[in-house]
Design an enzyme around this catalytic site. Structure first.
Site, mmCIF file in Angstrom:
data_model
loop_
_atom_site.group_PDB
_atom_site.id
_atom_site.type_symbol
_atom_site.label_atom_id
_atom_site.label_comp_id
_atom_site.label_asym_id
_atom_site.label_seq_id
_atom_site.Cartn_x
_atom_site.Cartn_y
_atom_site.Cartn_z
ATOM 1 N N TRP A 101 0.869 -1.171 -0.158
ATOM 2 C CA TRP A 101 0.004 -0.057 -0.121
ATOM 3 C C TRP A 101 0.894 1.240 -0.074
ATOM 4 O O TRP A 101 0.664 2.163 -0.654
ATOM 5 C CB TRP A 101 -1.075 -0.019 1.201
ATOM 6 N N ASP A 171 -1.058 6.568 6.456
ATOM 7 C CA ASP A 171 -2.247 5.674 6.008
ATOM 8 C C ASP A 171 -2.239 4.832 7.577
ATOM 9 O O ASP A 171 -1.327 3.882 7.797
ATOM 10 C CB ASP A 171 -1.926 4.900 4.709
ATOM 11 N N LYS A 195 -11.351 -1.738 7.430
ATOM 12 C CA LYS A 195 -10.417 -2.789 8.096
ATOM 13 C C LYS A 195 -10.825 -2.754 9.370
ATOM 14 O O LYS A 195 -11.077 -3.924 9.873
ATOM 15 C CB LYS A 195 -8.996 -2.348 7.628
HETATM 16 C C1 LIG Z 1 -6.860 -1.899 2.632
HETATM 17 C C2 LIG Z 1 -5.806 -0.956 2.622
HETATM 18 C C3 LIG Z 1 -5.703 -0.061 1.629
HETATM 19 C C4 LIG Z 1 -6.789 -0.014 0.177
HETATM 20 O O1 LIG Z 1 -7.782 0.576 0.700
HETATM 21 P P1 LIG Z 1 -8.942 0.861 -0.632
HETATM 22 O O2 LIG Z 1 -10.019 1.238 0.521
HETATM 23 O O3 LIG Z 1 -9.342 -0.424 -1.163
HETATM 24 O O4 LIG Z 1 -8.465 1.735 -1.411
HETATM 25 C C5 LIG Z 1 -4.697 0.994 1.512
HETATM 26 N N1 LIG Z 1 -3.799 1.008 2.782
HETATM 27 C C6 LIG Z 1 -3.988 0.095 3.571
HETATM 28 C C7 LIG Z 1 -3.108 0.225 4.941
HETATM 29 C C8 LIG Z 1 -5.128 -0.891 3.665
HETATM 30 O O5 LIG Z 1 -5.041 -1.950 4.601
#
Ligand SMILES: *Cc1c(COP(=O)(O)O)cnc(C)c1O
Length: 360
Positions: A101, A171, A195
């Protein structure tokens, strides 16, 4: 079969209590005679849902007054673009690449300016967090970017990088609200909610007020400008109303559990059960260096693809589902987010012990 123990990395398990409440309110939300799904986003009832959600999130994370909370669409991926579009004033940013990511975010940023990879753990399949105490941070960097918990590889930053005075952008999708955090250490924090917080399709961005400006890269769409959403209180266009409602319920549930300090203790207890078992196992082993282990995502392997596949299949038959590792790493991964009860982890470990005995 009733409800399973769902170890999915995302969309992921939600608190049963929250799902039941939502079910009860499905046809008639608090005497409005309609579902939240059917409600105007400009209605008084929905404004209350939005205001409550924001207030509860602020309380949980102790968000300082000079930060705005934005409920946005496009998931985490959209933030990969919005961050450089809104923050890359000097067209330079530094990225710490600790997984898939972070790498995606880094690649996206290259479209808008000079994105530098100042550290990476790709040499060992992202199984550790690099030493970030003295990185070659660029003098003209607009920000330093991290992915704080690496969902796929199961690593977590236990200390934040030394950004040498530069803005930190994180993130936090897969560790959001799993433990307290000091918001004031960041310029921007964002998390895709599927998540650890709610259903898929939304991202929550917490951004310091002085970073919300009209001075964005030329050509930045109105919808991708933070100021648009900040000025409109996340109601510039029709937001993901139902998702905001569900997140709001999860925030209330978290408050009832005792807040993020209590969640941290609970999550540590849960993760310890699994890691202790992995450390003593003669069949299974964790894939991450102990000091960087995530409390939320626990990857492990047997060392044999065939045994891994059998384990995943037999576990699913017993009601332990979604244990397959990400396609880029293989093996297994147990995501044990806030809503995974401790019994789920205890029972999984019991099953792993049994599997180990049967496959000596
Ligand atoms: C799942 C995830 C993403 C991607 O998320 P989307 O909502 O599908 O864009 C990005 N960063 C992390 C840390 C993730 O766990």
């Amino acid at each position: 079969m009733g409800r399973v123990y769902n170890f999915s990395a995302g969309p992921a398990v939600l608190p049963e209590e929250v799902l039941k409440e939502a079910a009860e309110e499905m046809l008639d939300y608090k005497g409005t005679g309609m579902s939240v799904m059917e409600m105007s986003h400009r209605s008084k009832a929905f404004q209350e849902i939005l205001d409550d959600a924001q207030a509860d999130l602020r309380e949980l994370l102790h968000i300082p007054d000079n930060y705005k909370v934005l409920f946005l669409q496009g998931g985490a991926h959209q933030q990969f673009a919005m961050i450089p579009m809104n923050l890359m004033k000097h067209k330079v940013a530094d990225y710490i690449v600790t997984g898939q990511w972070a790498k995606r975010a880094y690649q996206e940023a290259q479209k808008y300016g000079k994105a530098n990879k100042i550290a990476s753990s790709e040499d060992k399949t992202f199984s550790y967090i690099p030493d970030c105490s003295d990185l070659p941070v660029s003098d003209d960097a607009d920000y330093v970017y991290i992915c704080e918990n690496n969902t796929i590889y199961g690593t977590k930053f236990k200390t934040l990088p030394n950004t040498k005075g530069k803005l930190l952008v994180a993130d936090v999708s897969s560790c959001f609200l799993s433990e307290p955090m000091d918001v004031s250490k960041y310029g921007v924090i964002y998390g895709g909610v599927q998540k650890n917080v709610g259903p898929a399709g939304m991202v929550i961005t917490i951004i310091r007020e002085d970073l919300i400006t009209e001075d964005v890269l030329p050509g930045t769409p109105t919808m991708l400008t933070y100021k648009t959403h900040a000025d409109a209180g996340s109601l510039y266009n029709t937001p993901n109303c139902y998702c905001i409602y569900m997140c709001g319920k999860v925030f209330k549930w978290l408050k009832k559990q005792g807040g993020l300090e209590a969640m941290k203790q609970y999550n540590e207890k849960k993760a310890k059960i699994l890691y202790d078992f992995l450390d003593g196992s003669s069949l299974f082993r964790g894939t991450v260096v102990p000091e960087d282990r995530s409390l939320m995502n626990v990857p492990f392997v047997t060392g044999s693809d065939e045994l891994d596949a059998r384990f995943i299949k037999e576990a699913a038959a017993q009601g332990f589902v979604n244990l397959k590792g990400h396609r880029s790493v293989g093996g297994m991964r147990a995501s044990i987010y806030n809503a995974m009860p401790i019994e789920g982890v205890e029972k999984l470990v019991e099953f792993m012990k049994k599997f180990e005995e049967e496959n000596r």
